[in-house]
Design an enzyme around this catalytic site. Structure first.
Site, PDB file in Angstrom:
ATOM      1  N   GLU A 106       0.829  -1.304   0.007  1.00 62.68           N
ATOM      2  CA  GLU A 106       0.114  -0.088   0.115  1.00 62.68           C
ATOM      3  C   GLU A 106       0.789   1.452   0.010  1.00 62.68           C
ATOM      4  O   GLU A 106       0.307   2.170  -0.585  1.00 62.68           O
ATOM      5  CB  GLU A 106      -0.993   0.122   1.424  1.00 62.68           C
ATOM      6  N   SER A 374     -57.095 -25.388   4.549  1.00 63.85           N
ATOM      7  CA  SER A 374     -57.764 -25.842   5.656  1.00 63.85           C
ATOM      8  C   SER A 374     -57.231 -25.687   6.745  1.00 63.85           C
ATOM      9  O   SER A 374     -58.045 -25.933   8.010  1.00 63.85           O
ATOM     10  CB  SER A 374     -57.973 -27.522   5.543  1.00 63.85           C
TER      11      SER A 374
END
Length: 671
Positions: A106, A374
């Site tokens: 980096e 049902s």
């Protein structure tokens, strides 16, 4: 003369001339104005470019992504939403090879530049020009801190200049070690993790201070594209990126070829993922409860949310759904399922919103509305009991037409006169509709709503057969009063909301349950629904010695299949169907849903003492008169002796001395 000439000014064409005093003032005034305009422009440009410099006292809290920790009913951690953050670790406490991996990749000149590295920036510009596109960035670690913590993600010239200004400011107010510490503890590493400690724990199961060289290289490769290079997303790509980081360490002079050879030969691998509870659907629902109470702004702070989830039961629920869908789903043309399990007080102990949260975050347990078929009938028969009918009331199962609509039974046959108990067990449609019309549809609707149904209900005669759509959670909650002898509690998922530092924002107070059914009526319903498991449509889900009750449901064309049932300890609803509402391959509530329900309920009750379900076993069918094999054998022996004596009596029927006691001895009511 020369002096006079100098005083008089220059000559033009042999003549002396001087600037008029008025014109000179205008020139000087104009110059002054230009200076002021330039100064104002410079100031305006500076103000436009200048970022809001942070307060040094709060710099360590700037730009934090909120973190929400979820705990289960026992106080154990389930998961973290938002930022998964570990403890802040000083850069000086981390191993050298970890720091070197980040610097090599980096910002190799981190310790020598003032926050902005002109050399790296120039190198990046040349590389991008040669490539004809963006292939290399020139941001330093300090600039990345400035960008990630204090600025918006927009890519403009102004933001880039602000980034540089902030980087210079950070370098003046923080030491290099402090900047590196801030960077390593706040950067995003993928998989929801922020900070080096959380990343090391998430991917490798070790603290950052103990990562190997290979692991350090993999972690250092993540900031460039966290989601892409995360080892949990694409291990091969993550390992290739880590190899690049290792070679960067050699190029930067941090390590030798020999030192990285072992790491290259044996690349890091993430630890196996251990979170198998499949709780994501439940966590979504729990979070919605919190935001409904507090508003979305509550998510701007770190929170700890204590929930009702039982992680063992959740795992069992996920396993039951997964196992049966994988084994039967394709043949049954059933693509999805959902399950909700409630404690008697309404606490949600388990929730499955679909077969895969990764594939679809739509929660079928709470967001979908489907016809219960049902499974709605218990509310019809409850209304009937409250109107004065009993489980032994007889009604006719036969052809019926109401306003041009003729309901039929599954299979097309009719049973004739039947008790309500038998009509419930066999799920006879015509009886349910007759009873609904007898007690009134308004009464049925009001009963269902009193029990907990909140979705709109149809006003037509098909109401009795579950033509109105409901959610799985809603239906489970509406069955709850059956299990609690008539006491109602609304389902809930959250019991406590606190801040990360322990401040309690809200805590659920003990609730006084509301009576919605008389206890005797609830017992009668339990008796009827118990027969559904013993002799009816849900026989395959019977729990044996553990008293339970249930009702199956199947919508038209087998688009939805349900089983909703309960013991004294848990109320569980299972739905199976397809997201596009397409028909399944003749799947009924007594089939696939019943098998899911039974597997879950058996596992969920493991280790629990058997608790009576009041009323469930009050009714003993005629076939249950013989209680044991020995009693049955004795009955057959008595029957054999009876017929032997009858034959004997026939042989002496003509004898005049026959005694009355001989006949009494063989009459049926005497044995």
């Amino acid at each position: 003369m020369s002096g006079a000439q100098g005083d008089e000014g220059p000559e033009r064409g042999g003549r002396r001339w001087r600037l008029p005093r008025v014109r000179l003032r205008w020139v000087l005034t104009g110059l002054a104005g230009l200076v002021l305009v330039a100064a104002a422009g410079t100031l305006a440009l500076g103000l436009w470019l200048a970022p809001d410099f942070p307060d040094r006292k709060t710099i360590w809290e700037a730009g934090k992504v909120p973190s929400i920790v979820f705990l289960d009913a026992a106080g154990e951690r389930i998961a973290t939403r938002g930022a998964i953050r570990g403890e802040s670790v000083p850069a000086t406490a981390l191993p050298d090879h970890l720091i070197e991996a980040f610097l090599a990749t980096e910002d190799r000149r981190f310790y020598s530049h003032p926050g902005v590295d002109a050399l790296s920036l120039a190198r990046a510009v040349l590389a991008n020009l040669r490539a004809g596109g963006l292939v290399q960035g020139g941001s330093t670690i300090t600039q990345q801190v400035a960008k990630n913590l204090f600025l918006t993600p927009e890519r403009t010239l102004r933001r880039k200049l602000q980034e540089a200004a902030l980087a210079l400011w950070l370098e003046r107010h923080l030491s290099k070690h402090e900047i590196l510490t801030l960077y390593l503890n706040r950067i995003y590493f993928g998989a929801g993790t922020y900070g080096i400690e959380a990343a090391a724990e998430t991917y490798f199961g070790v603290p950052a201070s103990e990562v190997t060289l290979a692991q350090a290289a993999m972690l250092a490769g993540l900031p460039k594209a966290p989601s892409r290079y995360a080892p949990t997303s694409d291990l091969a790509l993550a390992q290739a990126r880590a190899a690049d980081v290792l070679r960067n360490m050699v190029e930067a002079g941090f390590r030798s070829e020999m030192e990285i050879a072992q790491a290259l030969a044996h690349p890091a691998e993430p630890r196996p993922r251990t979170d198998v509870s499949g709780s994501a659907y439940f966590l979504d629902h729990a979070l919605s409860e919190v935001t409904e109470r507090f508003g979305l702004e509550v998510l701007e702070r770190d929170l700890v949310i204590t929930t009702t989830l039982d992680q063992r039961l959740q795992s069992e629920a996920v396993e039951a759904v997964r196992t049966h869908l994988e084994a039967e789903g394709e043949a049954a043309k059933a693509g999805q399922a959902a399950l909700v399990s409630l404690a008697p007080d309404g606490a949600i102990r388990a929730m499955v919103g679909g077969r895969s949260y990764e594939e679809s975050q739509f929660n079928r347990a709470t967001q979908a509305r489907r016809q219960p078929g049902s499974a709605f009938k218990p509310f019809v028969f409850l209304a009937a009991l409250e109107a004065g009918l009993t489980p032994d009331t007889v009604r006719t199962d036969g052809p019926l037409t109401i306003g041009g609509w003729s309901p039929g039974n599954y299979g097309g046959s009719y049973q004739g006169p039947v008790t309500l108990r038998e009509a419930v067990a066999k799920s006879l449609n015509t009886v349910a509709v007759r009873v609904s019309e007898e007690v009134g549809r308004e009464s049925v609707s009001a009963t269902a709503q009193r029990m907990g149904i909140v979705s709109p209900l149809t006003a037509g005669p098909s109401l009795a057969l579950g033509s109105s759509e409901v959610s799985v959670l809603e239906l489970a909650g509406a069955y709850l009063p059956f299990a609690t002898l008539g006491l109602k509690e609304a389902p809930f998922a959250v019991v406590r909301v606190a801040t990360a530092n322990g401040g309690v924002l809200w805590e659920r107070a003990p609730q006084e349950p509301r009576r919605v059914i008389e206890a005797d009526t609830a017992r009668a319903m339990n008796q009827m629904l118990h027969q559904v498991l013993r002799t009816g449509t849900a026989r395959s889900a019977d729990l044996g010695a553990r008293p339970a009750a249930a009702k199956t449901g199947t919508s038209q064309d087998w688009r939805d299949a349900w089983l909703v049932g309960y013991t004294a300890d848990l109320v569980t609803a299972v739905w199976v169907g397809n997201d596009d509402d397409s028909p399944m391959n003749r799947v009924t509530g007594g089939g696939l849903p019943a098998r899911i329900w039974k597997d879950y309920m058996v596992a969920a009750h493991e280790g629990r003492a058997i608790t009576a379900l009041e009323g469930a076993e009050d009714y003993v069918p005629p076939v249950a008169i013989v209680a044991s094999t020995d009693e049955y054998a004795a009955f057959l022996d008595r029957l054999s002796r009876h017929f032997t004596e009858v034959r004997h009596m026939r042989t002496v029927a003509r004898e005049p001395e026959r005694r009355e006691s001989d006949w009494k001895r063989v009459l049926p009511w005497n044995w």
